[in-house]
Design a protein around this motif. Structure first.
Motif, mmCIF file in Angstrom:
data_model
loop_
_atom_site.group_PDB
_atom_site.id
_atom_site.type_symbol
_atom_site.label_atom_id
_atom_site.label_comp_id
_atom_site.label_asym_id
_atom_site.label_seq_id
_atom_site.Cartn_x
_atom_site.Cartn_y
_atom_site.Cartn_z
ATOM 1 N N SER A 285 -3.733 12.441 1.103
ATOM 2 C CA SER A 285 -4.198 11.364 0.216
ATOM 3 C C SER A 285 -3.695 10.006 0.701
ATOM 4 O O SER A 285 -4.406 8.997 0.596
ATOM 5 N N LEU A 286 -2.500 9.980 1.254
ATOM 6 C CA LEU A 286 -1.948 8.731 1.785
ATOM 7 C C LEU A 286 -2.603 8.370 3.114
ATOM 8 O O LEU A 286 -3.021 7.223 3.319
ATOM 9 N N PRO B 239 0.802 -1.231 0.000
ATOM 10 C CA PRO B 239 0.000 0.000 0.000
ATOM 11 C C PRO B 239 0.832 1.277 0.000
ATOM 12 O O PRO B 239 0.378 2.308 -0.460
ATOM 13 N N SER C 102 -5.525 9.221 4.366
ATOM 14 C CA SER C 102 -6.952 8.903 4.310
ATOM 15 C C SER C 102 -7.214 7.455 3.891
ATOM 16 O O SER C 102 -8.289 6.923 4.159
ATOM 17 N N ARG C 103 -6.259 6.801 3.269
ATOM 18 C CA ARG C 103 -6.426 5.387 2.892
ATOM 19 C C ARG C 103 -6.408 4.454 4.097
ATOM 20 O O ARG C 103 -6.891 3.332 4.018
ATOM 21 N N PHE C 104 -5.845 4.912 5.212
ATOM 22 C CA PHE C 104 -5.669 4.056 6.380
ATOM 23 C C PHE C 104 -6.636 4.396 7.505
ATOM 24 O O PHE C 104 -6.420 4.035 8.648
ATOM 25 N N ASN D 79 -4.318 -3.161 6.841
ATOM 26 C CA ASN D 79 -3.550 -2.273 5.971
ATOM 27 C C ASN D 79 -2.435 -2.986 5.209
ATOM 28 O O ASN D 79 -1.947 -2.466 4.209
#
Length: 116
Positions: free
Chosen positions: A34-35, A21, A37-39, A52
């Motif tokens: 942006s990075l 990821p 918010s993925r987690f 994750n």
């Protein structure tokens, strides 16, 4: 090969390895929204390392970055937007969750008579 022995053999499946990821060029920082918010889950919780697929060091850095972003108000502590939107939609539709009973109507009439 005998049929009884064939039953215990597992069929061969092709396995495609997933990409990590976090790429090698990505900086884990509180400014990289942006990075980060993925987690985060829909409720605003930090997702676990297992979900994750991160290393221990990466998970620690992500956690620190998320906490710093929350403190600096660039990321909310709780993500209640969906709940608020659902409540507003119900209010607009005129749906009420409270139930009125006949005894409730009687007490309302008594109160109106008392104050009039």
């Amino acid at each position: 090969m005998d049929k009884s022995k064939r039953l215990f053999l597992k069929p061969k499946r092709s396995f495609r390895r997933r990409l990590p990821p976090i790429q090698s060029g990505d900086r884990i920082d509180y400014k990289n929204m942006s990075l980060i918010s993925r987690f985060i889950s829909e409720q605003g919780k930090i997702l676990s390392r297992r979900v994750n697929r991160l290393t221990l060091k990466q998970q620690r850095l992500i956690t620190i970055a998320i906490k710093q972003a929350r403190i600096l108000s660039s990321l909310p502590f709780l993500n209640n937007e969906k709940k608020i939107l659902n409540n507003e939609k119900q209010f607009k539709k005129g749906e009420s969750t409270a139930r009125t009973t006949t005894t409730g109507l009687k007490t309302k009439k008594k109160i109106e008579l008392f104050f009039n």
